[in-house]
Design a protein around this motif. Structure first.
Motif, PDB file in Angstrom:
ATOM      1  N   PRO A   1      28.830  -1.627  -3.288  1.00 43.44           N
ATOM      2  CA  PRO A   1      28.022  -2.745  -2.802  1.00 43.44           C
ATOM      3  C   PRO A   1      27.792  -2.653  -1.297  1.00 43.44           C
ATOM      4  CG  PRO A   1      30.272  -3.453  -3.188  1.00 43.44           C
ATOM      5  CD  PRO A   1      30.179  -2.059  -3.729  1.00 43.44           C
ATOM      6  N   ASP A   2      26.638  -3.100  -0.865  1.00 41.99           N
ATOM      7  CA  ASP A   2      26.298  -3.082   0.554  1.00 41.99           C
ATOM      8  C   ASP A   2      26.763  -4.398   1.172  1.00 41.99           C
ATOM      9  OD1 ASP A   2      25.279  -2.817   3.053  1.00 41.99           O
ATOM     10  OD2 ASP A   2      23.241  -2.311   2.438  1.00 41.99           O
ATOM     11  N   LEU A   3      28.045  -4.466   1.541  1.00 36.51           N
ATOM     12  CA  LEU A   3      28.586  -5.705   2.084  1.00 36.51           C
ATOM     13  C   LEU A   3      28.073  -5.979   3.492  1.00 36.51           C
ATOM     14  CD1 LEU A   3      32.262  -5.604   0.775  1.00 36.51           C
ATOM     15  CD2 LEU A   3      30.280  -6.772  -0.192  1.00 36.51           C
ATOM     16  N   ARG A   4      27.656  -4.935   4.200  1.00 32.44           N
ATOM     17  CA  ARG A   4      27.051  -5.165   5.521  1.00 32.44           C
ATOM     18  C   ARG A   4      25.744  -5.928   5.367  1.00 32.44           C
ATOM     19  NH1 ARG A   4      26.459  -0.374   9.789  1.00 32.44           N
ATOM     20  NH2 ARG A   4      28.703  -0.716   9.734  1.00 32.44           N
ATOM     21  N   ARG A   5      24.939  -5.515   4.389  1.00 29.91           N
ATOM     22  CA  ARG A   5      23.691  -6.231   4.139  1.00 29.91           C
ATOM     23  C   ARG A   5      23.985  -7.670   3.740  1.00 29.91           C
ATOM     24  NH1 ARG A   5      19.550  -6.126  -0.959  1.00 29.91           N
ATOM     25  NH2 ARG A   5      18.067  -7.593  -0.063  1.00 29.91           N
ATOM     26  N   LEU A   6      25.023  -7.871   2.940  1.00 30.38           N
ATOM     27  CA  LEU A   6      25.387  -9.220   2.536  1.00 30.38           C
ATOM     28  C   LEU A   6      25.783 -10.055   3.741  1.00 30.38           C
ATOM     29  CD1 LEU A   6      26.072 -11.351   0.422  1.00 30.38           C
ATOM     30  CD2 LEU A   6      28.302 -10.253   0.118  1.00 30.38           C
ATOM     31  N   ALA A   7      26.652  -9.509   4.597  1.00 31.13           N
ATOM     32  CA  ALA A   7      27.128 -10.265   5.758  1.00 31.13           C
ATOM     33  C   ALA A   7      26.005 -10.556   6.750  1.00 31.13           C
ATOM     34  CB  ALA A   7      28.255  -9.506   6.451  1.00 31.13           C
ATOM     35  N   GLU A   8      24.970  -9.676   6.769  1.00 35.68           N
ATOM     36  CA  GLU A   8      23.886  -9.823   7.744  1.00 35.68           C
ATOM     37  C   GLU A   8      22.632 -10.443   7.134  1.00 35.68           C
ATOM     38  OE1 GLU A   8      23.332  -5.891   9.254  1.00 35.68           O
ATOM     39  OE2 GLU A   8      25.215  -5.900  10.399  1.00 35.68           O
ATOM     40  N   ALA A   9      22.737 -10.980   5.920  1.00 32.84           N
ATOM     41  CA  ALA A   9      21.570 -11.572   5.254  1.00 32.84           C
ATOM     42  C   ALA A   9      20.958 -12.668   6.117  1.00 32.84           C
ATOM     43  CB  ALA A   9      21.976 -12.140   3.901  1.00 32.84           C
ATOM     44  N   GLY A  10      19.623 -12.767   6.056  1.00 32.01           N
ATOM     45  CA  GLY A  10      18.915 -13.755   6.855  1.00 32.01           C
ATOM     46  C   GLY A  10      19.075 -15.153   6.308  1.00 32.01           C
ATOM     47  N   PRO A  11      18.657 -16.155   7.069  1.00 31.83           N
ATOM     48  CA  PRO A  11      18.775 -17.546   6.630  1.00 31.83           C
ATOM     49  C   PRO A  11      17.895 -17.811   5.409  1.00 31.83           C
ATOM     50  CG  PRO A  11      17.472 -17.392   8.641  1.00 31.83           C
ATOM     51  CD  PRO A  11      18.046 -16.046   8.401  1.00 31.83           C
ATOM     52  N   GLY A  12      18.274 -18.836   4.660  1.00 30.20           N
ATOM     53  CA  GLY A  12      17.571 -19.134   3.417  1.00 30.20           C
ATOM     54  C   GLY A  12      18.266 -18.440   2.264  1.00 30.20           C
ATOM     55  N   THR A  13      18.206 -19.061   1.098  1.00 31.63           N
ATOM     56  CA  THR A  13      18.968 -18.538  -0.033  1.00 31.63           C
ATOM     57  C   THR A  13      18.323 -17.315  -0.665  1.00 31.63           C
ATOM     58  OG1 THR A  13      17.840 -20.069  -1.531  1.00 31.63           O
ATOM     59  CG2 THR A  13      19.962 -20.791  -0.581  1.00 31.63           C
ATOM     60  N   GLY A  14      17.021 -17.065  -0.412  1.00 41.65           N
ATOM     61  CA  GLY A  14      16.350 -15.946  -1.069  1.00 41.65           C
ATOM     62  C   GLY A  14      16.956 -14.604  -0.707  1.00 41.65           C
ATOM     63  N   GLU A  15      17.052 -14.305   0.593  1.00 46.87           N
ATOM     64  CA  GLU A  15      17.603 -13.019   1.029  1.00 46.87           C
ATOM     65  C   GLU A  15      19.080 -12.915   0.674  1.00 46.87           C
ATOM     66  OE1 GLU A  15      18.137 -10.420   5.142  1.00 46.87           O
ATOM     67  OE2 GLU A  15      16.544 -11.936   5.020  1.00 46.87           O
ATOM     68  N   LEU A  16      19.808 -14.019   0.806  1.00 49.47           N
ATOM     69  CA  LEU A  16      21.222 -14.025   0.476  1.00 49.47           C
ATOM     70  C   LEU A  16      21.422 -13.802  -1.032  1.00 49.47           C
ATOM     71  CD1 LEU A  16      24.067 -14.305   1.498  1.00 49.47           C
ATOM     72  CD2 LEU A  16      23.813 -16.791   1.449  1.00 49.47           C
ATOM     73  N   ALA A  17      20.590 -14.427  -1.842  1.00 43.97           N
ATOM     74  CA  ALA A  17      20.673 -14.233  -3.294  1.00 43.97           C
ATOM     75  C   ALA A  17      20.403 -12.780  -3.661  1.00 43.97           C
ATOM     76  CB  ALA A  17      19.687 -15.154  -4.012  1.00 43.97           C
ATOM     77  N   ASP A  18      19.422 -12.174  -3.011  1.00 45.78           N
ATOM     78  CA  ASP A  18      19.110 -10.768  -3.283  1.00 45.78           C
ATOM     79  C   ASP A  18      20.300  -9.872  -2.924  1.00 45.78           C
ATOM     80  OD1 ASP A  18      16.610 -11.443  -4.177  1.00 45.78           O
ATOM     81  OD2 ASP A  18      15.570 -10.885  -2.323  1.00 45.78           O
ATOM     82  N   ALA A  19      20.914 -10.138  -1.758  1.00 47.57           N
ATOM     83  CA  ALA A  19      22.048  -9.319  -1.322  1.00 47.57           C
ATOM     84  C   ALA A  19      23.242  -9.482  -2.260  1.00 47.57           C
ATOM     85  CB  ALA A  19      22.437  -9.687   0.111  1.00 47.57           C
ATOM     86  N   LEU A  20      23.515 -10.711  -2.699  1.00 48.45           N
ATOM     87  CA  LEU A  20      24.614 -10.952  -3.632  1.00 48.45           C
ATOM     88  C   LEU A  20      24.343 -10.305  -4.983  1.00 48.45           C
ATOM     89  CD1 LEU A  20      25.683 -14.666  -3.021  1.00 48.45           C
ATOM     90  CD2 LEU A  20      27.189 -12.680  -2.989  1.00 48.45           C
ATOM     91  N   THR A  21      23.092 -10.389  -5.440  1.00 53.26           N
ATOM     92  CA  THR A  21      22.734  -9.798  -6.730  1.00 53.26           C
ATOM     93  C   THR A  21      22.872  -8.284  -6.684  1.00 53.26           C
ATOM     94  OG1 THR A  21      21.199 -11.617  -7.182  1.00 53.26           O
ATOM     95  CG2 THR A  21      20.909  -9.604  -8.462  1.00 53.26           C
ATOM     96  N   GLU A  22      22.420  -7.682  -5.599  1.00 57.79           N
ATOM     97  CA  GLU A  22      22.542  -6.225  -5.447  1.00 57.79           C
ATOM     98  C   GLU A  22      24.009  -5.810  -5.416  1.00 57.79           C
ATOM     99  OE1 GLU A  22      21.972  -3.580  -1.643  1.00 57.79           O
ATOM    100  OE2 GLU A  22      20.002  -4.007  -2.500  1.00 57.79           O
ATOM    101  N   ALA A  23      24.831  -6.568  -4.674  1.00 58.92           N
ATOM    102  CA  ALA A  23      26.262  -6.271  -4.623  1.00 58.92           C
ATOM    103  C   ALA A  23      26.886  -6.415  -6.004  1.00 58.92           C
ATOM    104  CB  ALA A  23      26.958  -7.193  -3.628  1.00 58.92           C
ATOM    105  N   GLY A  24      26.504  -7.463  -6.724  1.00 58.75           N
ATOM    106  CA  GLY A  24      27.043  -7.682  -8.058  1.00 58.75           C
ATOM    107  C   GLY A  24      26.703  -6.551  -9.009  1.00 58.75           C
ATOM    108  N   ARG A  25      25.484  -6.055  -8.943  1.00 60.92           N
ATOM    109  CA  ARG A  25      25.098  -4.933  -9.816  1.00 60.92           C
ATOM    110  C   ARG A  25      25.942  -3.693  -9.500  1.00 60.92           C
ATOM    111  NH1 ARG A  25      19.225  -6.465  -8.839  1.00 60.92           N
ATOM    112  NH2 ARG A  25      18.673  -7.752 -10.639  1.00 60.92           N
ATOM    113  N   ALA A  26      26.166  -3.436  -8.214  1.00 62.13           N
ATOM    114  CA  ALA A  26      26.986  -2.277  -7.828  1.00 62.13           C
ATOM    115  C   ALA A  26      28.415  -2.441  -8.325  1.00 62.13           C
ATOM    116  CB  ALA A  26      26.963  -2.100  -6.309  1.00 62.13           C
ATOM    117  N   TRP A  27      28.979  -3.645  -8.197  1.00 61.01           N
ATOM    118  CA  TRP A  27      30.339  -3.892  -8.677  1.00 61.01           C
ATOM    119  C   TRP A  27      30.438  -3.662 -10.177  1.00 61.01           C
ATOM    120  CZ3 TRP A  27      30.838  -9.182  -5.752  1.00 61.01           C
ATOM    121  CH2 TRP A  27      31.104  -8.929  -4.393  1.00 61.01           C
ATOM    122  N   ILE A  28      29.478  -4.214 -10.917  1.00 61.79           N
ATOM    123  CA  ILE A  28      29.519  -4.111 -12.378  1.00 61.79           C
ATOM    124  C   ILE A  28      29.420  -2.659 -12.819  1.00 61.79           C
ATOM    125  CG2 ILE A  28      28.212  -4.635 -14.487  1.00 61.79           C
ATOM    126  CD1 ILE A  28      27.522  -7.356 -13.104  1.00 61.79           C
TER     127      ILE A  28
END
Length: 215
Positions: free
Chosen positions: A79-106
Motif C-alpha cells: 500500500p502507498d501509505l505516503r499517498r494516504l498520509a498526504e491525501a488532499g482535503p475532502g473525502t474523495g481523494e482520501l477515499a481513493d487513497a484508502l481504497t487503493e491501500a485496501g486493495r494492496a493489503w487484500i
C-alpha cells in the motif's frame, strides 16, 4: 525490565533471530526449544533472551512481523501509505487513497502463504500456551503496524480526520479492509472478487463517515 540491545549490529542479530524462529515455528510449532532457535540464527541463547526476554515475546514478534508484511508500504505492490498520509482535503481523494491501500493489503494477505500458516499456528497453539494471548495483546494494534498508525495520526494532525482513539481507529480500519479476507481463509475459502470489492468500498465509506473531519 532489561532494555534490548540497540544499534545496527543488534538489529541484524534481531532480524536473524526472528527469521530463524519463524522457520522453526512453522516447521516444529511453538514447542521448539530456544537452543534450536539460537543455533539456527547463529547466536547464543543468551543473545536471544537479551533481545526478546521470553519465547512468548519472540513468537509475538514473529507473528506480528508476518501480519505486518502484507501491510508494509516498502514492499513491492504494498500500500502507498505516503499517498494516504498526504491525501488532499475532502473525502474523495482520501477515499481513493484508502481504497487503493485496501486493495494492496487484500492482495498481499491473500498471497501470503507463510503469514496464513503462522495465523493458523497461533490458533492451534493458544489452548496449550495461553500466555501467547497476553503477549499479543500487550503488543497493541499500533505496535503491530506503526506505519498505518502514523499515517492516520498524520491525517488527524492535518485536520482531515478526527480520531479521538488511535488504537480503536487502527483496529476498525483493519476490521473493515483486511480482516474479512483473514476470516474467510480460516474456513478454507476466499472472498470472491465482487464481494471483496463491495466490502472494501463500503468499508472505506464507513470509516470516513466515522472519522472524516467536519471542518
Amino acid at each position: 525490565m532489561k532494555t534490548a540491545p540497540t544499534g545496527a549490529r543488534a538489529a541484524r542479530k534481531r532480524q536473524a533471530i526472528v527469521q530463524a524462529a519463524r522457520t522453526l515455528f512453522l516447521r516444529e510449532g511453538f514447542g521448539v526449544g530456544m537452543d534450536a532457535i539460537a543455533a539456527e540464527a547463529g547466536v547464543s541463547k543468551v543473545t536471544v533472551y537479551n533481545h526478546f526476554g521470553s519465547k512468548e515475546a519472540l513468537f509475538t514478534a514473529v507473528v506480528a512481523g508476518a501480519l505486518d508484511e502484507p501491510l508494509d508500504d516498502a514492499r513491492e505492490g504494498g500500500p502507498d501509505l505516503r499517498r494516504l498520509a498526504e491525501a488532499g482535503p475532502g473525502t474523495g481523494e482520501l477515499a481513493d487513497a484508502l481504497t487503493e491501500a485496501g486493495r494492496a493489503w487484500i492482495r498481499a494477505v491473500r498471497d501470503d502463504g507463510e503469514g496464513r500458516a503462522l495465523r493458523t499456528l497461533v490458533a492451534t497453539e493458544l489452548h496449550r500456551f495461553p500466555e501467547l494471548g497476553s503477549a499479543w495483546r500487550a503488543h497493541g494494534p499500533a505496535g503491530h503496524h506503526p506505519a498505518v498508525a502514523d499515517a492516520l495520526r498524520t491525517l488527524a494532525e492535518r485536520g482531515l480526520l478526527d480520531i479521538p482513539d488511535l488504537e480503536v481507529a487502527v483496529l476498525q480500519l483493519y476490521s473493515l479492509l483486511v480482516f474479512p479476507q483473514m476470516v474467510f481463509e480460516q474456513y478454507g475459502t476466499e472472498l470472491d472478487a465482487d464481494l471483496g470489492e463491495r466490502l472494501l468500498t463500503d468499508g472505506v465509506e464507513m470509516f470516513l463517515r466515522r472519522y472524516a473531519s467536519a471542518g
